[in-house]
Structure formats: C-alpha cells, structure tokens
Design a protein around this motif. Structure first.
Motif, PDB file in Angstrom:
ATOM      1  N   ASP A 102      -5.698   1.844   1.592  1.00 37.02           N
ATOM      2  CA  ASP A 102      -5.320   0.457   1.358  1.00 37.02           C
ATOM      3  C   ASP A 102      -3.805   0.312   1.475  1.00 37.02           C
ATOM      4  OD1 ASP A 102      -4.193   1.412  -1.009  1.00 37.02           O
ATOM      5  OD2 ASP A 102      -5.713   0.518  -2.319  1.00 37.02           O
ATOM      6  N   ALA A 103      -3.290  -0.849   1.093  1.00 38.46           N
ATOM      7  CA  ALA A 103      -1.859  -1.129   1.247  1.00 38.46           C
ATOM      8  C   ALA A 103      -0.993  -0.245   0.370  1.00 38.46           C
ATOM      9  CB  ALA A 103      -1.590  -2.598   0.949  1.00 38.46           C
ATOM     10  N   ALA A 134       4.388   8.383  -4.480  1.00 38.81           N
ATOM     11  CA  ALA A 134       4.816   8.903  -5.776  1.00 38.81           C
ATOM     12  C   ALA A 134       4.897   7.793  -6.810  1.00 38.81           C
ATOM     13  CB  ALA A 134       6.161   9.605  -5.638  1.00 38.81           C
ATOM     14  N   SER A 135       5.441   6.649  -6.424  1.00 38.19           N
ATOM     15  CA  SER A 135       5.535   5.516  -7.350  1.00 38.19           C
ATOM     16  C   SER A 135       4.156   5.053  -7.790  1.00 38.19           C
ATOM     17  CB  SER A 135       6.293   4.361  -6.696  1.00 38.19           C
ATOM     18  OG  SER A 135       7.642   4.698  -6.466  1.00 38.19           O
ATOM     19  N   ASP A 136       3.220   5.002  -6.852  1.00 34.66           N
ATOM     20  CA  ASP A 136       1.882   4.520  -7.203  1.00 34.66           C
ATOM     21  C   ASP A 136       1.158   5.508  -8.108  1.00 34.66           C
ATOM     22  OD1 ASP A 136       0.083   2.276  -6.822  1.00 34.66           O
ATOM     23  OD2 ASP A 136      -1.226   3.679  -5.774  1.00 34.66           O
ATOM     24  N   ILE A 137       1.332   6.790  -7.872  1.00 32.60           N
ATOM     25  CA  ILE A 137       0.718   7.797  -8.744  1.00 32.60           C
ATOM     26  C   ILE A 137       1.180   7.605 -10.188  1.00 32.60           C
ATOM     27  CG2 ILE A 137       0.714  10.273  -9.305  1.00 32.60           C
ATOM     28  CD1 ILE A 137       0.771  10.812  -6.286  1.00 32.60           C
ATOM     29  N   LEU A 138       2.442   7.229 -10.334  1.00 34.77           N
ATOM     30  CA  LEU A 138       3.024   7.080 -11.671  1.00 34.77           C
ATOM     31  C   LEU A 138       2.885   5.671 -12.227  1.00 34.77           C
ATOM     32  CD1 LEU A 138       6.216   9.272 -11.188  1.00 34.77           C
ATOM     33  CD2 LEU A 138       4.004   9.912 -12.152  1.00 34.77           C
ATOM     34  N   GLY A 139       2.070   4.836 -11.560  1.00 32.34           N
ATOM     35  CA  GLY A 139       1.748   3.523 -12.105  1.00 32.34           C
ATOM     36  C   GLY A 139       2.727   2.422 -11.772  1.00 32.34           C
ATOM     37  N   ASP A 140       3.618   2.649 -10.812  1.00 34.48           N
ATOM     38  CA  ASP A 140       4.600   1.632 -10.450  1.00 34.48           C
ATOM     39  C   ASP A 140       4.544   1.359  -8.948  1.00 34.48           C
ATOM     40  OD1 ASP A 140       6.704  -0.170 -10.857  1.00 34.48           O
ATOM     41  OD2 ASP A 140       8.225   1.346 -10.420  1.00 34.48           O
ATOM     42  N   GLY A 141       3.341   1.282  -8.411  1.00 34.75           N
ATOM     43  CA  GLY A 141       3.183   1.141  -6.975  1.00 34.75           C
ATOM     44  C   GLY A 141       3.340  -0.286  -6.470  1.00 34.75           C
ATOM     45  N   ARG A 142       3.716  -0.373  -5.207  1.00 31.63           N
ATOM     46  CA  ARG A 142       3.791  -1.640  -4.491  1.00 31.63           C
ATOM     47  C   ARG A 142       3.236  -1.413  -3.091  1.00 31.63           C
ATOM     48  NH1 ARG A 142       8.321  -1.112  -7.505  1.00 31.63           N
ATOM     49  NH2 ARG A 142       8.952  -2.850  -8.852  1.00 31.63           N
ATOM     50  N   PRO A 143       2.778  -2.460  -2.425  1.00 26.54           N
ATOM     51  CA  PRO A 143       2.326  -2.268  -1.043  1.00 26.54           C
ATOM     52  C   PRO A 143       3.432  -1.635  -0.191  1.00 26.54           C
ATOM     53  CG  PRO A 143       1.662  -4.428  -1.836  1.00 26.54           C
ATOM     54  CD  PRO A 143       2.559  -3.850  -2.892  1.00 26.54           C
ATOM     55  N   TYR A 144       3.031  -0.709   0.634  1.00 22.65           N
ATOM     56  CA  TYR A 144       3.983   0.001   1.495  1.00 22.65           C
ATOM     57  C   TYR A 144       4.198  -0.826   2.758  1.00 22.65           C
ATOM     58  CZ  TYR A 144       5.910   3.764   4.391  1.00 22.65           C
ATOM     59  OH  TYR A 144       6.698   4.534   5.216  1.00 22.65           O
ATOM     60  N   LEU A 145       5.423  -1.360   2.913  1.00 23.76           N
ATOM     61  CA  LEU A 145       5.728  -2.308   3.982  1.00 23.76           C
ATOM     62  C   LEU A 145       6.973  -1.872   4.753  1.00 23.76           C
ATOM     63  CD1 LEU A 145       5.204  -5.578   1.900  1.00 23.76           C
ATOM     64  CD2 LEU A 145       3.816  -4.874   3.851  1.00 23.76           C
ATOM     65  N   PRO A 146       6.928  -0.753   5.451  1.00 21.28           N
ATOM     66  CA  PRO A 146       8.126  -0.286   6.151  1.00 21.28           C
ATOM     67  C   PRO A 146       8.350  -1.016   7.469  1.00 21.28           C
ATOM     68  CG  PRO A 146       6.320   1.164   6.661  1.00 21.28           C
ATOM     69  CD  PRO A 146       5.784   0.157   5.669  1.00 21.28           C
ATOM     70  N   VAL A 147       9.605  -1.037   7.893  1.00 19.75           N
ATOM     71  CA  VAL A 147       9.927  -1.312   9.291  1.00 19.75           C
ATOM     72  C   VAL A 147       9.865   0.040   9.994  1.00 19.75           C
ATOM     73  CG1 VAL A 147      11.640  -2.133  10.934  1.00 19.75           C
ATOM     74  CG2 VAL A 147      11.423  -3.256   8.705  1.00 19.75           C
ATOM     75  N   VAL A 203      -0.523  10.564   2.865  1.00 19.36           N
ATOM     76  CA  VAL A 203       0.878  10.339   3.222  1.00 19.36           C
ATOM     77  C   VAL A 203       1.187  11.026   4.543  1.00 19.36           C
ATOM     78  CG1 VAL A 203       1.707  12.368   1.959  1.00 19.36           C
ATOM     79  CG2 VAL A 203       3.250  10.438   2.307  1.00 19.36           C
ATOM     80  N   GLY A 204       2.082  10.426   5.319  1.00 21.32           N
ATOM     81  CA  GLY A 204       2.544  11.046   6.548  1.00 21.32           C
ATOM     82  C   GLY A 204       1.637  10.779   7.736  1.00 21.32           C
ATOM     83  N   ASP A 205       1.675  11.706   8.714  1.00 25.33           N
ATOM     84  CA  ASP A 205       0.980  11.508   9.985  1.00 25.33           C
ATOM     85  C   ASP A 205      -0.522  11.319   9.841  1.00 25.33           C
ATOM     86  OD1 ASP A 205       3.520  12.152  10.793  1.00 25.33           O
ATOM     87  OD2 ASP A 205       2.957  13.858  12.038  1.00 25.33           O
ATOM     88  N   VAL A 206      -1.112  11.847   8.772  1.00 22.79           N
ATOM     89  CA  VAL A 206      -2.566  11.791   8.598  1.00 22.79           C
ATOM     90  C   VAL A 206      -3.027  10.468   7.999  1.00 22.79           C
ATOM     91  CG1 VAL A 206      -2.703  12.722   6.243  1.00 22.79           C
ATOM     92  CG2 VAL A 206      -4.520  13.252   7.885  1.00 22.79           C
ATOM     93  N   ALA A 207      -2.103   9.676   7.449  1.00 18.80           N
ATOM     94  CA  ALA A 207      -2.465   8.447   6.716  1.00 18.80           C
ATOM     95  C   ALA A 207      -2.545   7.251   7.649  1.00 18.80           C
ATOM     96  CB  ALA A 207      -1.443   8.182   5.618  1.00 18.80           C
ATOM     97  N   ARG A 208      -3.637   6.516   7.563  1.00 19.39           N
ATOM     98  CA  ARG A 208      -3.792   5.248   8.297  1.00 19.39           C
ATOM     99  C   ARG A 208      -4.011   4.165   7.242  1.00 19.39           C
ATOM    100  NH1 ARG A 208      -8.484   3.130  11.927  1.00 19.39           N
ATOM    101  NH2 ARG A 208      -7.411   1.613  13.254  1.00 19.39           N
ATOM    102  N   TRP A 209      -2.956   3.414   6.983  1.00 16.55           N
ATOM    103  CA  TRP A 209      -2.982   2.499   5.850  1.00 16.55           C
ATOM    104  C   TRP A 209      -2.852   1.053   6.300  1.00 16.55           C
ATOM    105  CZ3 TRP A 209       1.557   3.647   7.980  1.00 16.55           C
ATOM    106  CH2 TRP A 209       2.605   2.748   7.857  1.00 16.55           C
ATOM    107  N   GLN A 210      -3.222   0.149   5.405  1.00 15.24           N
ATOM    108  CA  GLN A 210      -3.164  -1.279   5.688  1.00 15.24           C
ATOM    109  C   GLN A 210      -1.734  -1.781   5.513  1.00 15.24           C
ATOM    110  OE1 GLN A 210      -5.647  -3.105   6.885  1.00 15.24           O
ATOM    111  NE2 GLN A 210      -4.497  -5.013   6.942  1.00 15.24           N
ATOM    112  N   HIS A 211      -1.070  -2.056   6.625  1.00 16.89           N
ATOM    113  CA  HIS A 211       0.292  -2.591   6.596  1.00 16.89           C
ATOM    114  C   HIS A 211       0.171  -4.105   6.461  1.00 16.89           C
ATOM    115  CE1 HIS A 211       4.352  -3.659   7.597  1.00 16.89           C
ATOM    116  NE2 HIS A 211       4.706  -2.416   7.901  1.00 16.89           N
ATOM    117  N   GLU A 212       0.463  -4.610   5.275  1.00 19.51           N
ATOM    118  CA  GLU A 212       0.253  -6.032   5.014  1.00 19.51           C
ATOM    119  C   GLU A 212       1.202  -6.909   5.815  1.00 19.51           C
ATOM    120  OE1 GLU A 212       0.300  -6.775   0.823  1.00 19.51           O
ATOM    121  OE2 GLU A 212      -1.759  -6.036   0.575  1.00 19.51           O
ATOM    122  N   GLY A 213       2.353  -6.376   6.224  1.00 16.44           N
ATOM    123  CA  GLY A 213       3.254  -7.160   7.050  1.00 16.44           C
ATOM    124  C   GLY A 213       2.713  -7.388   8.448  1.00 16.44           C
TER     125      GLY A 213
END
Length: 397
Positions: free
Chosen positions: A263-264, A306-319, A275-285
């Motif tokens: 998911d996002a 890492a942030s999401d594991i520790l309960g402070d996650g946000r959608p991953y929206l990189p350029v 995480v990384g090359d193996v991950a196919r995630w929902q890019h909400e942007g």
C-alpha cells in the motif's frame, strides 16, 4: 499498533541497511536482525559497473559502512544465508541453512536478480553485472580481452559499455531501442547519449536483439544479431533487466506481481513491509503502483518504512531520482516522463555539452534531466514536487 520489540530485515544491501540505521536513529532499541544472501558486508552497487569494474576502486571501497559503524548498530548480521521461504501470517522466515526466524516486524529488502538469456548459460566469457562477484569475474575477463559486446541498452548496459571502452577495449553496444536509454531519457536526450558513446569509440547497434552466441568449446567467440549482423567478441556482457527476488515468497500469502505489492505506506501485510528494488507500492501522487530500481529510492523508502514500523508513518511520495555517469558526463534524472511528454530545453545548450531538459505532460511537468548541470537540474526539480506529492485518484496499473 502494539510496540515492536523485534525487527527482521530480509536483505542486507542498501535498502535493508538503511532501514536498520533509520530505526536506530529514530530511537528503536529492540532486537534487530539482518539476513543477507551474500557473504560480504553491505556494499554499494552503483560503483560496480564503473569504479570497481574499471579498477579505479578496490572492492572494499564499495562497502557502505566500516566494521565499526556496523558494530555500532547493535544488530545481528546473518550473512551468506539466503531466505528460501516465508509464512506471512506467522511472520516466519526460513533460510537455506535451515534457520527459522520470526519477529514482530518483517522488512523484505531482497532486491532483484539479473535476468539472463538462455544462450549464455554455461558459456565462459558471458557475464551479467549485479553483485560484487559478477563484477570481479567480468573484470578478470576484460583484462585479457580485446573485443567486448554489451547486450542491453538501459542504464547498466550503457555504463558497462562506457567503462569497458575507457579501459581501452573495442566495444559494441547492442539493444532494441533506437538509442541507448530511450525509455528513461526520451529521444532527445538519448540521441545526445548516442553521440557521446560514438565520439568515444563505442559502436552502436540499435533496433536489434541477440540471435545466438558463437562459441569454441564452452568459450564465447562472437554473436549473431537478429538483423543478421555477425560480431566477434572475447567477452559478452548481458544487461537485459532484472527480476524482483520474490521466488522465496511464493505461497507465502503475500501479493506478488512484479515485486511485493504494497500500500501507500509500503505495507505488504500486517507487520510486513517491503523496501527497495523488490517493493511495488501505491504511489498516491501518481495514482498507481510503482517499482523503482535505484539506490536513491532504496534509501528514501527505508526512512518511510522505519517511520511506519515505529507508528509514525506517512504515505511514501517521492520524486523519483537516479543518476548515471558515462564517460565525462553525469546525467541526473528526476521524475518519470510519459511516452508522449514534450521535451523542452530550459537551461544551457546541448552544443556546449551542458543542458537541462524538462518534460511536460497533460497535467504539467513530469520529469527533469540534467546533463552536466547538477545545480540547475535540482532547481528545476521544484517544478515536479506538486505533481508527485499531491494524491491522485488511483488508476489501473
């Protein structure tokens, strides 16, 4: 989410190590285990096709961290023991050595494996470039070779061709596209890349595929292309893409489709991230699933996981961003241009060997490419931020 007391990272390369480091920086004090298929400590892959292959670097210079820095992580590194099975509901990983490992949080960071062609299997002098052993074997062959054929016109093939040519070898670059890296760069910039290779003595064969390898005994001697062209070669390098390393996840309960589908937040299932090359995630942007094979994404995605594991996650929206060094040129690529995007030179002049191109699509700027203009390319990147960080409606992937 209940407190996480143990984290197991399957994959000890750039993405896995960056996840471990981010967890510690963010205050995680629990058990941390990294499981790696290779025996070497974590190392960087971009230098493999350039500095390590050319001999400019000794292999140890590609290591991502010193032994002291790895020890300071207070993590257990289980190297040389690849994961071979996984049960998602139990969060249970089995390894080739017979270990069974479980944790509160599992991070899948096993990357990709190089795609090979049936014709090259068992043929000496035929190589791929994915890990350190691949690179050292190829370098050994190049040191006694004169003619090299590189099959594959993406970034890795183009880099390998440039490196081999700079080592003084006769190099032919072969691929199905009209110019090297056309898919990543678009016709305008790819045309300039072709010119760069030709000026430096690389022979380019575009719009063709490999038909067969010629051998003497079990050693490659040449190849025939799909248009009938015959070439002599002492060494053949195959760079025809990679496959997500998900074989060990078959029947695990995870959704696998050109990678681990997430998911996002990069969550593959409760308590499981990729995480990384193996991950196919929902890019909400972008409103669709995305999988990126580059060093920058592995590091940035690790922070988000890492942030999401520790309960402070946000959608991953990189350029999205990657770079490539070929001969005397560094290209920096921000964003992903659609095939029908319009290219416009916004800085510099190609005739001077320094320029920036921006790609405009129906919704505005999509991508920026800098050719030996890093500062200007970074400034132009600002035009992409809204496009990639504003959530869109999901589209079919």
């Amino acid at each position: 989410m209940s407190p996480v007391r143990s984290v197991l990272i399957a994959g000890a390369s750039a993405g896995g190590l960056a996840t471990a480091e981010a967890l510690r920086r963010k205050g995680y004090t629990g058990t941390l285990t990294l499981l790696g298929a290779e025996r070497e400590p974590p190392y960087d892959r971009p230098p493999l096709s350039k500095q390590v292959l050319s001999g400019a670097w000794e292999p140890h210079r590609a290591r991502l961290r010193s032994p002291e820095a790895l020890a300071a992580l207070d993590a257990e590194f289980l190297l040389g023991d690849p994961a071979v099975g996984f049960h998602a509901h139990r969060r249970e990983v089995t390894t080739a050595a017979g270990r069974t490992l479980t944790a509160d949080a599992i991070v899948i960071a096993t990357g990709v494996t190089a795609r090979t062609l049936p014709a090259q299997r068992g043929v000496r002098g035929s190589h791929v470039v994915r890990n350190l052993d691949d690179t050292l074997a190829l370098r050994s062959d190049l040191l006694s070779a004169r003619r090299v054929a590189v099959i594959g016109d993406g970034v890795l093939g183009a880099e390998a061709a440039a490196t081999a040519r700079q080592m003084g070898l006769e190099v032919t670059l072969i691929g199905p596209q009209p110019a090297p890296m056309t898919e990543q760069l678009g016709p305008l910039v790819a045309g300039h890349l072709t010119g760069l290779h030709l000026r430096n003595g690389v022979v380019w064969h575009g719009g063709v595929l490999l038909d067969r390898l010629h051998t003497h005994g079990d050693r490659v001697t040449g190849l025939r292309l799909s248009d009938g062209t015959e070439l002599e070669a002492d060494v053949v390098v195959t760079a025809v893409g990679c496959v997500p390393a998900t074989g060990w996840l078959e029947n695990s309960g995870l959704n696998l489709d050109d990678g681990v589908v997430c998911d996002a937040y990069c969550r593959a299932a409760p308590g499981i991230w990729a995480v990384g090359d193996v991950a196919r995630w929902q890019h909400e942007g972008l409103g669709r699933l995305v999988r990126l094979e580059n060093r920058t994404n592995a590091s940035e995605q690790a922070l988000a996981v890492a942030s999401d594991i520790l309960g402070d996650g946000r959608p991953y929206l990189p350029v999205p961003y990657f770079w490539t060094d070929q001969f005397d040129a560094r290209l920096q690529i921000y964003g992903i241009a659609s095939p029908d995007a319009r290219a416009e030179i916004v800085e510099g002049d190609p005739s001077d060997g320094r320029f920036v191109v921006r790609f405009e699509g129906p919704l505005g700027p999509e991508s920026v490419i800098g050719w030996k203009m890093p500062k200007q390319a970074r400034l132009q990147r600002a035009s992409l931020v809204d496009r990639y960080t504003r959530p869109q409606q999901p589209v079919a992937s």
